[in-house]
Enzyme design. Structure first.
Site, PDB file in Angstrom:
ATOM      1  N   LYS A   1       0.843  -1.221   0.109  1.00 28.14           N
ATOM      2  CA  LYS A   1      -0.064  -0.048   0.016  1.00 28.14           C
ATOM      3  C   LYS A   1       1.008   1.169   0.148  1.00 28.14           C
ATOM      4  CE  LYS A   1      -4.032  -2.239   1.186  1.00 28.14           C
ATOM      5  NZ  LYS A   1      -3.509  -3.712   1.299  1.00 28.14           N
TER       6      LYS A   1
HETATM    7  C1  LIG Z   1      -4.142  -4.814   0.695  1.00 23.06           C
HETATM    8  C2  LIG Z   1      -3.459  -5.886   0.616  1.00 23.06           C
HETATM    9  C3  LIG Z   1      -3.891  -7.023  -0.153  1.00 23.06           C
HETATM   10  C4  LIG Z   1      -4.816  -6.625  -1.201  1.00 23.06           C
HETATM   11  O1  LIG Z   1      -5.123  -5.729  -2.001  1.00 23.06           O
HETATM   12  P1  LIG Z   1      -6.231  -5.280  -2.832  1.00 23.06           P
HETATM   13  O2  LIG Z   1      -5.796  -4.201  -3.663  1.00 23.06           O
HETATM   14  O3  LIG Z   1      -7.115  -4.739  -1.652  1.00 23.06           O
HETATM   15  O4  LIG Z   1      -6.767  -6.482  -3.585  1.00 23.06           O
HETATM   16  C5  LIG Z   1      -3.000  -7.955  -0.417  1.00 23.06           C
HETATM   17  N1  LIG Z   1      -1.881  -8.234   0.459  1.00 23.06           N
HETATM   18  C6  LIG Z   1      -1.611  -7.273   1.480  1.00 23.06           C
HETATM   19  C7  LIG Z   1      -0.198  -7.447   2.192  1.00 23.06           C
HETATM   20  C8  LIG Z   1      -2.189  -6.117   1.646  1.00 23.06           C
HETATM   21  O5  LIG Z   1      -1.888  -5.161   2.482  1.00 23.06           O
END
Ligand SMILES: *Cc1c(COP(=O)(O)O)cnc(C)c1O
Length: 489
Positions: free
Chosen positions: A109
């Site tokens: 993120k």
């Molecule tokens: C948010 C997240 C995901 C999922 O990503 P999306 O964009 O919500 O599908 C997968 N792995 C981790 C570690 C995350 O923080």
């Protein structure tokens, strides 16, 4: 026609800066494009991650000037990531792993949430906004800390993060509840991520305009429903592809499959956007844990969230309503906003919908789903380590398993690695077959010893930091909570 349209039927489009400021459309839909900009990878040979970012964000976020985009990208990535590539690609066995966790909170993120506050700040200035923006965010674990880090002490913007009280890792919790910054709020809810997300979406559509005017505040979102979150994620599909070309693993134009550990469907959707912009993406493998709504949807065409919610070892994927799927539906239904609105109304009322076969066929041309439960993910962590020496976190391990299921002999596969293994040391140690110490600090030390890797500096000491945020509320009280914050913002 250019500009951003609501997936649920606004007739009028808004500009990039407006879409970034609003987060979600007034009718509850998500802002998306009808036509996608073409970004030929041939033109980006030799480009740095930042150069690709400038090109992609400039092409997608119409309404910002080139200088503004350059400034946002520059500030976003300067000295915040612990490797200069930002998103390095590693060969692991017969696959490639794209490491997206080198930012300040050690999850993917960070890549987008480093840019979003810059885009938002810049949009406020462009639009001459004098009110404050209050960002509301639901998190399944990683968005929260990345958003808090990105927005901490950004002038004119406050942020409140809601997270499920049960189901996130101790490190994820501590990252949020100990965060410094005057403009931050963090609150647990006694419910799961879907309830947090639904609560946030409801506040967006139900908060009264009078209240906002009176208090000089408007709401926006840092979740991947915000197009300013999605656009920066397109970049690493390009950077990974171009790295494979540079290293001589593929020729320009060859197809590459990407396997993505999926929750809210934002990360994988960015891969689809890359494809629509002209990147030679083969298959997009949608990896789910036991909350495998998307696996079933891709197999059957029926989306059905009426099922048990599982708390798993990959908590950031514990989601039953994947918001960004709505943008894919819009595209697969030929931009028919009223059809999307009808499906979303059904989802709200009955918890399920069936996508017409023609649209489903279009999605299946590119997407394939596979799921892996905790046991399979732990086994993959152990096996990959023994065979290659590479240590994965539980989210990446789910994707690794899915990639094995869907692998094609003649097409290279890039597995997106979304979190550092040091964010989930207890689970990773279990996967490695080690005795798991009680103490979290000892877990980290043992994982460092076994893996031969250093834990990210940003995670050091997080469990010992002073607790700043202790609120725990019922999901039904989220509106009340936000009104109180907004009045004081
Ligand atoms: C948010 C997240 C995901 C999922 O990503 P999306 O964009 O919500 O599908 C997968 N792995 C981790 C570690 C995350 O923080």
């Amino acid at each position: 026609m250019s500009g951003f349209y609501s997936t649920r039927g606004d007739k009028n489009s808004v500009s990039g800066p407006q879409a970034v400021l609003r987060g979600i459309a007034p009718d509850g839909g998500l802002y998306t494009l009808k036509d996608f900009p073409k970004i030929p990878p041939q033109e980006l040979v030799g480009a740095s991650f930042q150069e690709i970012s400038r090109r992609v964000l400039g092409a997608y976020l119409e309404g910002y000037t080139r200088e503004e985009i350059d400034g946002c990208v520059e500030r976003a990535y300067a000295n915040k990531f612990d490797v200069k590539e930002i998103a390095p690609l590693k060969q692991v066995g017969d696959k490639y792993v794209l490491e997206l966790f080198h930012g300040p909170t050690a999850a993917f993120k960070d890549v987008a949430l480093s840019v979003l506050p810059q885009l938002m700040r810049c949009a406020m200035e462009k639009e001459g906004r004098s009110d404050r923006i209050l960002i509301l965010t639901a998190t399944s674990g990683d968005t929260g800390s990345a958003a808090l880090t990105g927005f901490a002490d950004v002038p004119g913007i406050s942020i409140v993060v809601f997270y499920p009280d049960k189901g996130i890792s101790p490190i994820q919790r501590a990252q949020m509840t100990t965060m410094a910054g005057e403009n931050l709020g963090v609150c647990a809810i006694t419910g799961n991520f879907d309830q947090a997300q639904t609560g946030v979406k409801r506040i967006f559509t139900e908060i009264s305009p009078e209240f906002c005017r009176e208090h000089g505040v408007s709401l926006s979102s840092a979740n991947s429903i915000n197009i300013g979150r999605l656009a920066p994620q397109i970049v690493y599909y390009y950077s990974a592809y171009l790295e494979l070309v540079r290293a001589g693993r593929i020729a320009m134009g060859d197809k590459v499959d990407f396997c993505v550990p999926t929750g809210n469907f934002g990360d994988i959707l960015a891969g689809y956007f890359a494809l629509l912009s002209g990147l030679p993406v083969g298959r997009l493998i949608c990896a789910s844990n036991e909350n495998n709504v998307l696996t079933d949807f891709l197999a059957t065409g029926t989306y059905d969230k009426n099922r048990d919610f599982h708390v798993t070892l990959s908590p950031s994927m514990d989601i039953l309503v994947s918001s960004n799927l709505e943008r894919l539906l819009y595209n697969a239904l030929d931009n028919d906003a009223s059809a999307v609105a009808a499906l979303m109304a059904q989802l709200k009322e009955t918890g399920r919908y069936i996508l017409p076969e023609q649209a489903m066929a279009r999605i299946r041309e590119r997407f394939v789903g596979a799921c892996a439960d905790d046991e399979a993910a732990l086994a993959a962590i152990g096996r990959v380590f023994r065979e290659t020496g590479y240590v994965m976190d539980p989210h990446t391990a789910v994707a690794w398993r899915a990639a094995e299921d869907c692998a094609r002999a003649d097409v290279p596969c890039v597995v997106l690695s979304t979190a550092s293994p040091f964010k989930f040391p207890a689970s990773v140690l279990r996967g490695l077959g080690a005795e798991v110490p009680e103490d979290a600090g000892e877990q980290t030390a043992l994982l460092e010893k076994l893996s031969g890797e250093k834990a990210p500096a940003s995670l050091a000491g997080v469990l010992e930091r002073e607790l700043r945020f202790k609120d725990v509320i019922d999901p039904n009280d989220m509106m009340q909570y936000v009104l109180g914050k907004a009045a004081r913002a």
